[in-house]
Write an enzyme that holds these catalytic residues in place. Structure first.
Site, PDB file in Angstrom:
ATOM      1  N   GLU A   1      -6.613   4.519   7.619  1.00 21.84           N
ATOM      2  CA  GLU A   1      -6.384   6.149   7.130  1.00 21.84           C
ATOM      3  C   GLU A   1      -7.953   6.529   6.162  1.00 21.84           C
ATOM      4  O   GLU A   1      -8.115   7.573   6.875  1.00 21.84           O
ATOM      5  CB  GLU A   1      -5.060   6.221   6.284  1.00 21.84           C
ATOM      6  CG  GLU A   1      -4.330   6.005   7.457  1.00 21.84           C
ATOM      7  CD  GLU A   1      -2.999   5.316   6.697  1.00 21.84           C
ATOM      8  OE1 GLU A   1      -2.822   5.266   5.552  1.00 21.84           O
ATOM      9  OE2 GLU A   1      -1.873   5.167   6.991  1.00 21.84           O
TER      10      GLU A   1
ATOM     11  N   HIS B   1      -9.162   1.123   4.988  1.00 23.23           N
ATOM     12  CA  HIS B   1      -7.869   1.332   5.048  1.00 23.23           C
ATOM     13  C   HIS B   1      -8.560   1.979   6.292  1.00 23.23           C
ATOM     14  O   HIS B   1      -9.356   3.656   6.503  1.00 23.23           O
ATOM     15  CB  HIS B   1      -7.046   2.128   4.468  1.00 23.23           C
ATOM     16  CG  HIS B   1      -5.910   1.703   5.460  1.00 23.23           C
ATOM     17  ND1 HIS B   1      -5.381   2.671   6.136  1.00 23.23           N
ATOM     18  CD2 HIS B   1      -4.575   0.850   5.005  1.00 23.23           C
ATOM     19  CE1 HIS B   1      -4.326   2.320   7.100  1.00 23.23           C
ATOM     20  NE2 HIS B   1      -3.443   1.634   5.962  1.00 23.23           N
TER      21      HIS B   1
ATOM     22  N   GLU C   1      -5.215  -4.765  10.515  1.00 15.42           N
ATOM     23  CA  GLU C   1      -3.999  -3.890  10.395  1.00 15.42           C
ATOM     24  C   GLU C   1      -4.366  -2.715  11.959  1.00 15.42           C
ATOM     25  O   GLU C   1      -5.284  -2.081  12.363  1.00 15.42           O
ATOM     26  CB  GLU C   1      -4.389  -3.166  10.038  1.00 15.42           C
ATOM     27  CG  GLU C   1      -4.068  -3.765   8.115  1.00 15.42           C
ATOM     28  CD  GLU C   1      -3.255  -2.606   7.409  1.00 15.42           C
ATOM     29  OE1 GLU C   1      -2.107  -3.146   6.997  1.00 15.42           O
ATOM     30  OE2 GLU C   1      -4.414  -1.626   7.097  1.00 15.42           O
TER      31      GLU C   1
ATOM     32  N   LYS D   1       0.135   4.263  -0.469  1.00  8.22           N
ATOM     33  CA  LYS D   1      -0.388   5.039   0.486  1.00  8.22           C
ATOM     34  C   LYS D   1      -0.501   6.377  -0.762  1.00  8.22           C
ATOM     35  O   LYS D   1      -0.208   6.553  -1.968  1.00  8.22           O
ATOM     36  CB  LYS D   1      -0.182   5.654   1.733  1.00  8.22           C
ATOM     37  CG  LYS D   1      -0.306   4.584   2.766  1.00  8.22           C
ATOM     38  CD  LYS D   1      -0.353   5.237   4.567  1.00  8.22           C
ATOM     39  CE  LYS D   1       0.653   3.311   5.005  1.00  8.22           C
ATOM     40  NZ  LYS D   1       0.209   3.519   6.390  1.00  8.22           N
TER      41      LYS D   1
ATOM     42  N   SER E   1       3.655  -1.685  10.437  1.00  9.36           N
ATOM     43  CA  SER E   1       5.016  -1.921  10.371  1.00  9.36           C
ATOM     44  C   SER E   1       5.515  -3.274   9.875  1.00  9.36           C
ATOM     45  O   SER E   1       6.697  -4.153  11.130  1.00  9.36           O
ATOM     46  CB  SER E   1       5.433  -1.311  12.069  1.00  9.36           C
ATOM     47  OG  SER E   1       4.857  -0.626  12.402  1.00  9.36           O
TER      48      SER E   1
ATOM     49  N   ASN F   1       0.670  -1.234  -0.163  1.00  8.36           N
ATOM     50  CA  ASN F   1      -0.605  -0.313  -0.057  1.00  8.36           C
ATOM     51  C   ASN F   1       0.669   1.298  -0.205  1.00  8.36           C
ATOM     52  O   ASN F   1       1.795   1.623   1.214  1.00  8.36           O
ATOM     53  CB  ASN F   1      -1.526  -0.254   1.126  1.00  8.36           C
ATOM     54  CG  ASN F   1      -1.411   1.184   1.768  1.00  8.36           C
ATOM     55  OD1 ASN F   1      -1.866   2.218   0.687  1.00  8.36           O
ATOM     56  ND2 ASN F   1      -2.362   1.540   2.873  1.00  8.36           N
TER      57      ASN F   1
ATOM     58  N   GLY G   1       3.149   1.930  10.443  1.00  9.75           N
ATOM     59  CA  GLY G   1       3.661   3.435  10.360  1.00  9.75           C
ATOM     60  C   GLY G   1       4.114   3.774  12.207  1.00  9.75           C
ATOM     61  O   GLY G   1       4.661   5.338  11.584  1.00  9.75           O
TER      62      GLY G   1
END
Ligand code: PEP
Length: 254
Positions: free
Chosen positions: A103, A101, A171, A15, A215, A13, A177
């Protein structure tokens, strides 16, 4: 050897990162690495930002690496300025799309119900839907991880999903991250729970691939990818360098 008989999927991904130059460099490098080990028993998928999908599709031709997107609209066409429809992604060479996701759930207020309508649109367009679920740090701290994951899974997956075209990515939001990861035992508990739910809901629930994301790096890939019921990884930061991404693929296959 991976933890189950399902062939691992390593999905990148990107992003909101990249450029034409980075897309070219990264995919040329990744294609070369894959070309040296075409029999490595891992599926690779890259998900660049929408403006680079067409370029990526050209660069990936004949590489054996699949192309995906990071989101789609729930409708197939219409007055939705700025949005991208699932059939457009298929038309550009995508075979998969990441949906829900964290985000997007956070930045765009996407509910699980909303994610399910997008997943339905993706399936209708012939795409594989990669549906993301995961708890925040506060939810984990109050012991709600399995409840959150159950509710997100139940709400986000369309009823007509099939193993060949539904992938779930666990996730934990606090691991994305941050360089932090759950312990392998913690991942095992969540993945076993998701597997039991999918088996209860779908006749082919045992065949649906369950990715871990958060991560994942080359250094921890082998450990995380060998956890029971982990069938691959959804990778953010480490998918932006060909060597790093390939290192994860090697860890998953090894
Ligand atoms: C992600 O964005 O899905 C992700 C897992 O990111 P990272 O690998 O950078 O934690």
């Amino acid at each position: 050897m991976t933890s189950s008989r399902l062939r691992p999927l390593i999905a990148g991904n990107w992003k909101m990162n990249g450029s034409r130059a980075l897309t070219t460099e990264l995919l040329t490098g990744l294609s070369a690495l894959r070309g040296k080990q075409p029999d490595l028993a891992v599926d690779l998928l890259v998900c660049p930002p929408a403006p680079y999908l067409t370029l990526a599709a050209q660069l990936l031709q004949g590489s054996g690496i699949a192309l995906g997107a990071q989101d789609c609209h729930a409708k197939a066409s219409g007055a939705h300025t700025g949005d991208v429809a699932a059939p457009m992604l298929a038309d550009c060479g995508c075979s998969a799309v990441i949906l829900g996701h964290s985000e997007r759930r956070a930045d765009h207020g996407e509910s699980s119900e909303h994610v399910a309508t997008k997943a339905k649109a993706a399936l209708d367009a012939g795409l594989t839907a990669i549906v993301c679920v995961g708890e925040t740090e506060a939810e984990r701290d109050r012991g709600a991880t399995l409840d959150i994951v159950s509710a997100q899974l139940e709400g986000s997956i369309p009823a007509d999903a099939e193993a060949g075209r539904l992938v779930v990515a666990y996730e934990p939001v606090w691991a994305i991250g941050t360089g932090k990861t759950p312990t392998p035992d913690d991942v095992a508990v969540v993945h076993a729970h998701m597997r039991s739910l999918l088996k209860a809901w779908f006749k082919d629930g045992a065949e649906m691939r369950l990715l871990y994301g958060g991560s994942v790096k080359a250094a921890n890939a082998a450990t995380l990818m060998h956890v029971p019921e982990v069938n691959g990884a959804l990778v953010g930061g480490a998918s932006l360098k060909a060597d790093d991404f390939w290192g994860i693929a090697l860890g998953a296959a090894g």
